[in-house]
Design a protein around this motif. Structure first.
Motif, short mmCIF file in Angstrom:
data_model
loop_
_atom_site.label_atom_id
_atom_site.label_comp_id
_atom_site.label_asym_id
_atom_site.label_seq_id
_atom_site.Cartn_x
_atom_site.Cartn_y
_atom_site.Cartn_z
N ALA A 192 0.82 -1.21 0.00
CA ALA A 192 0.00 0.00 0.00
C ALA A 192 0.85 1.26 0.00
O ALA A 192 0.44 2.31 0.45
N ALA A 193 2.06 1.17 -0.55
CA ALA A 193 2.97 2.31 -0.53
C ALA A 193 2.66 3.34 -1.62
O ALA A 193 3.13 4.46 -1.55
N ASP A 194 1.90 2.97 -2.61
CA ASP A 194 1.57 3.88 -3.71
C ASP A 194 0.76 5.06 -3.17
O ASP A 194 -0.33 4.88 -2.64
N PRO A 195 1.26 6.29 -3.32
CA PRO A 195 0.52 7.44 -2.79
C PRO A 195 -0.77 7.73 -3.56
O PRO A 195 -1.60 8.49 -3.10
N ILE B 194 -3.26 5.62 -4.15
CA ILE B 194 -4.42 4.82 -3.79
C ILE B 194 -5.12 5.40 -2.57
O ILE B 194 -4.52 6.08 -1.75
N THR B 195 -6.39 5.09 -2.46
CA THR B 195 -7.21 5.63 -1.37
C THR B 195 -7.10 4.74 -0.14
O THR B 195 -6.60 3.61 -0.21
N GLU B 196 -7.59 5.24 0.98
CA GLU B 196 -7.61 4.43 2.21
C GLU B 196 -8.49 3.20 2.03
O GLU B 196 -8.16 2.13 2.54
N ASP B 197 -9.61 3.34 1.31
CA ASP B 197 -10.46 2.18 1.04
C ASP B 197 -9.70 1.13 0.24
O ASP B 197 -9.80 -0.07 0.50
N GLU B 198 -8.93 1.57 -0.75
CA GLU B 198 -8.13 0.64 -1.55
C GLU B 198 -7.07 -0.03 -0.69
O GLU B 198 -6.82 -1.23 -0.83
N ARG B 199 -6.45 0.72 0.21
CA ARG B 199 -5.45 0.13 1.12
C ARG B 199 -6.09 -0.96 1.98
O ARG B 199 -5.50 -2.03 2.16
N ARG B 200 -7.27 -0.69 2.51
CA ARG B 200 -7.96 -1.69 3.33
C ARG B 200 -8.29 -2.94 2.50
O ARG B 200 -8.13 -4.06 2.96
N THR B 201 -8.72 -2.73 1.27
CA THR B 201 -9.04 -3.86 0.40
C THR B 201 -7.80 -4.70 0.13
O THR B 201 -7.85 -5.93 0.17
N ILE B 202 -6.67 -4.06 -0.11
CA ILE B 202 -5.42 -4.79 -0.34
C ILE B 202 -5.06 -5.62 0.88
O ILE B 202 -4.73 -6.80 0.75
#
Length: 136
Positions: A60-63, A65-73
Protein backbone atom coordinates in the motif's frame (compact mmCIF):
# COMPACT_ATOMS: atom_id res chain seq x y z
CA UNK A 1 9.51 -5.96 -30.93
CA UNK A 2 12.03 -7.72 -28.72
CA UNK A 3 10.57 -7.88 -25.20
CA UNK A 4 11.43 -9.96 -22.16
CA UNK A 5 9.80 -10.26 -18.77
CA UNK A 6 12.27 -8.52 -16.49
CA UNK A 7 10.51 -8.04 -13.15
CA UNK A 8 7.15 -8.83 -11.66
CA UNK A 9 5.96 -7.54 -8.29
CA UNK A 10 4.46 -9.31 -5.31
CA UNK A 11 3.38 -7.64 -2.08
CA UNK A 12 4.91 -8.34 1.31
CA UNK A 13 3.90 -7.35 4.82
CA UNK A 14 6.93 -8.80 6.61
CA UNK A 15 10.13 -8.17 4.64
CA UNK A 16 12.32 -10.41 6.79
CA UNK A 17 9.94 -13.39 6.48
CA UNK A 18 9.67 -12.79 2.73
CA UNK A 19 13.45 -12.69 2.29
CA UNK A 20 13.78 -15.90 4.32
CA UNK A 21 11.15 -17.63 2.17
CA UNK A 22 12.47 -16.60 -1.23
CA UNK A 23 16.18 -16.87 -0.35
CA UNK A 24 16.33 -19.75 2.12
CA UNK A 25 13.45 -21.93 0.96
CA UNK A 26 13.20 -21.25 -2.79
CA UNK A 27 16.94 -20.62 -3.21
CA UNK A 28 16.65 -17.22 -4.90
CA UNK A 29 19.37 -14.62 -4.51
CA UNK A 30 18.66 -11.20 -3.00
CA UNK A 31 19.65 -8.61 -5.57
CA UNK A 32 18.66 -5.44 -3.78
CA UNK A 33 17.05 -4.44 -0.50
CA UNK A 34 16.21 -0.77 -0.09
CA UNK A 35 14.16 1.12 2.46
CA UNK A 36 13.68 0.37 6.12
CA UNK A 37 11.23 -1.30 8.46
CA UNK A 38 8.18 -2.60 6.60
CA UNK A 39 8.77 -0.04 3.84
CA UNK A 40 11.38 -2.13 2.01
CA UNK A 41 11.59 -2.94 -1.68
CA UNK A 42 13.44 -6.23 -2.11
CA UNK A 43 14.43 -7.71 -5.44
CA UNK A 44 15.03 -11.47 -5.59
CA UNK A 45 15.58 -13.84 -8.47
CA UNK A 46 16.79 -17.25 -9.51
CA UNK A 47 20.54 -17.78 -9.33
CA UNK A 48 22.05 -17.68 -12.81
CA UNK A 49 19.09 -15.81 -14.30
CA UNK A 50 19.98 -12.14 -13.76
CA UNK A 51 17.40 -10.96 -16.30
CA UNK A 52 14.39 -12.26 -14.34
CA UNK A 53 13.39 -10.88 -10.94
CA UNK A 54 10.58 -10.59 -8.42
CA UNK A 55 10.15 -7.26 -6.65
CA UNK A 56 8.78 -7.79 -3.14
CA UNK A 57 7.13 -4.48 -2.33
CA UNK A 58 5.04 -2.92 0.42
CA UNK A 59 1.50 -3.33 -0.91
CA UNK A 60 0.00 0.00 0.00
CA UNK A 61 2.97 2.31 -0.53
CA UNK A 62 1.57 3.88 -3.71
CA UNK A 63 0.52 7.44 -2.79
CA UNK A 64 -2.15 7.34 -5.52
CA UNK A 65 -4.42 4.82 -3.79
CA UNK A 66 -7.21 5.63 -1.37
CA UNK A 67 -7.61 4.43 2.21
CA UNK A 68 -10.46 2.18 1.04
CA UNK A 69 -8.13 0.64 -1.55
CA UNK A 70 -5.45 0.13 1.12
CA UNK A 71 -7.96 -1.69 3.33
CA UNK A 72 -9.04 -3.86 0.40
CA UNK A 73 -5.42 -4.79 -0.34
CA UNK A 74 -4.81 -5.76 3.29
CA UNK A 75 -8.02 -7.84 3.31
CA UNK A 76 -7.13 -9.58 0.06
CA UNK A 77 -3.60 -10.34 1.28
CA UNK A 78 -5.02 -11.82 4.50
CA UNK A 79 -7.22 -14.14 2.40
CA UNK A 80 -4.36 -14.97 0.02
CA UNK A 81 -6.14 -13.55 -3.03
CA UNK A 82 -4.05 -10.48 -3.87
CA UNK A 83 -0.84 -11.73 -5.53
CA UNK A 84 0.37 -14.88 -7.23
CA UNK A 85 3.14 -16.15 -9.47
CA UNK A 86 3.83 -19.28 -11.51
CA UNK A 87 7.30 -20.82 -11.26
CA UNK A 88 8.67 -23.92 -12.99
CA UNK A 89 11.17 -26.65 -12.15
CA UNK A 90 12.49 -29.84 -13.73
CA UNK A 91 11.98 -31.62 -10.34
CA UNK A 92 8.51 -30.81 -9.04
CA UNK A 93 8.36 -33.59 -6.44
CA UNK A 94 11.79 -32.76 -5.01
CA UNK A 95 10.96 -29.05 -4.92
CA UNK A 96 7.62 -29.76 -3.24
CA UNK A 97 9.30 -31.92 -0.58
CA UNK A 98 11.88 -29.22 0.17
CA UNK A 99 9.35 -26.39 0.43
CA UNK A 100 6.91 -28.48 2.47
CA UNK A 101 9.71 -29.46 4.90
CA UNK A 102 10.17 -25.75 5.67
CA UNK A 103 6.59 -25.47 6.94
CA UNK A 104 5.31 -23.37 4.05
CA UNK A 105 1.53 -23.42 3.80
CA UNK A 106 0.64 -26.12 1.25
CA UNK A 107 -2.32 -25.22 -0.95
CA UNK A 108 -2.04 -28.17 -3.34
CA UNK A 109 0.24 -31.21 -3.45
CA UNK A 110 1.75 -32.18 -6.82
CA UNK A 111 -1.18 -32.94 -9.11
CA UNK A 112 -1.67 -33.84 -12.76
CA UNK A 113 -4.03 -31.13 -14.00
CA UNK A 114 -6.69 -31.83 -16.65
CA UNK A 115 -5.18 -29.08 -18.81
CA UNK A 116 -1.92 -31.00 -19.24
CA UNK A 117 0.50 -29.79 -16.56
CA UNK A 118 1.66 -31.21 -13.25
CA UNK A 119 1.94 -28.60 -10.52
CA UNK A 120 1.68 -27.81 -6.83
CA UNK A 121 0.95 -24.65 -4.84
CA UNK A 122 2.07 -22.92 -1.63
CA UNK A 123 1.52 -19.56 0.04
CA UNK A 124 4.45 -17.30 0.85
CA UNK A 125 4.53 -15.43 4.20
CA UNK A 126 2.40 -12.59 2.76
CA UNK A 127 -0.27 -15.00 1.50
CA UNK A 128 0.75 -14.82 -2.16
CA UNK A 129 -0.03 -17.98 -4.11
CA UNK A 130 3.12 -19.62 -5.44
CA UNK A 131 2.30 -22.24 -8.09
CA UNK A 132 5.20 -24.44 -9.22
CA UNK A 133 4.88 -26.33 -12.48
CA UNK A 134 6.85 -29.35 -13.71
CA UNK A 135 9.03 -28.52 -16.72
CA UNK A 136 9.06 -30.88 -19.68
Amino acid sequence: MDLTIHTTALPHDDPDASVAFYRDILGFEVRSDVGQGKMRWITVGPVGQPGTSILLAPPAADPGITEDERRTIVEMMAKGTYGWILLATPDLDGTFDKVQACDAEVVQEPTDQPYGVRDCAFRDPAGNLIRIQQLG
